[in-house]
Write an enzyme that holds these catalytic residues in place. Structure first.
Site, PDB file in Angstrom:
ATOM      1  N   ASP A  34      -6.228   7.865  -0.090  1.00 37.26           N
ATOM      2  CA  ASP A  34      -5.920   7.412   1.177  1.00 37.26           C
ATOM      3  C   ASP A  34      -4.501   7.537   1.693  1.00 37.26           C
ATOM      4  O   ASP A  34      -4.129   7.834   0.777  1.00 37.26           O
ATOM      5  CB  ASP A  34      -6.053   5.720   0.169  1.00 37.26           C
ATOM      6  CG  ASP A  34      -7.318   4.836  -0.466  1.00 37.26           C
ATOM      7  OD1 ASP A  34      -7.953   5.232   0.444  1.00 37.26           O
ATOM      8  OD2 ASP A  34      -6.469   4.467  -1.659  1.00 37.26           O
ATOM      9  N   GLU A  44       0.651  -1.224   0.293  1.00 36.17           N
ATOM     10  CA  GLU A  44      -0.191   0.205  -0.137  1.00 36.17           C
ATOM     11  C   GLU A  44       1.438   1.131  -0.375  1.00 36.17           C
ATOM     12  O   GLU A  44       0.221   2.178  -0.764  1.00 36.17           O
ATOM     13  CB  GLU A  44      -0.628  -0.233   1.424  1.00 36.17           C
ATOM     14  CG  GLU A  44      -2.571  -1.024   1.347  1.00 36.17           C
ATOM     15  CD  GLU A  44      -2.885  -0.813   0.127  1.00 36.17           C
ATOM     16  OE1 GLU A  44      -3.254   0.549  -0.261  1.00 36.17           O
ATOM     17  OE2 GLU A  44      -3.898  -1.733  -0.169  1.00 36.17           O
TER      18      GLU A  44
END
Length: 143
Positions: free
Chosen positions: A68, A50
């Site tokens: 995010d 990520e």
């Protein structure tokens, strides 16, 4: 004097960029925060995929307009309140946290929020999960 001002400005800029952790540093810090050791290989895999272990990352705009945040790339549509707050007006803020709090050097907020997400939605809440679902390198060498 100018050099001093530049150094101070750079120091403050570095504080806001977060830090880049290693796999083992992340595993050890998460373990100290109470994350079960048998989950650490999964969490480190997710963090690598990520954010490449970077705490200060804000991802590019998603197709739904959300972003995010942090080492686990926690979404502002559901889990945290973006800094543009009320005008954004659509975050569920499930972790009851400001998204900017996920960008600091400390991973406490990130871990607590990520654990909540995992309990509610499972590991597949992260789109990178397919890389982390299976045989993973052991984290035993980190301890």
């Amino acid at each position: 004097m100018k050099a001093f001002i530049v150094l101070v400005a750079l120091a403050f800029a570095a504080l806001t960029l977060g830090r880049t952790m290693s796999r083992c540093t992340l595993a050890r810090e998460m373990f100290k925060l109470g994350v079960p050791r048998n989950q650490l290989d999964k969490w480190t895999c997710i963090a690598e995929r990520e954010s490449n272990y970077r705490t200060g990352v804000v991802g590019p705009k998603n197709t739904n307009g959300s972003h995010d945040y942090g080492i686990f790339q926690i979404n502002d549509l559901y889990w945290c309140e973006p800094s543009h707050g009320q005008s954004y007006g659509r975050s569920s803020n499930g972790c009851e946290i400001d998204c900017d709090d996920l960008l600091s050097d400390s991973i406490v907020n990130d871990v607590r929020c990520a654990q909540l997400i995992q309990r509610m939605q499972g590991w597949c809440a992260w789109t990178t999960w397919h890389y982390c679902n299976g045989d993973l390198p052991s984290i035993d060498d980190c301890f």
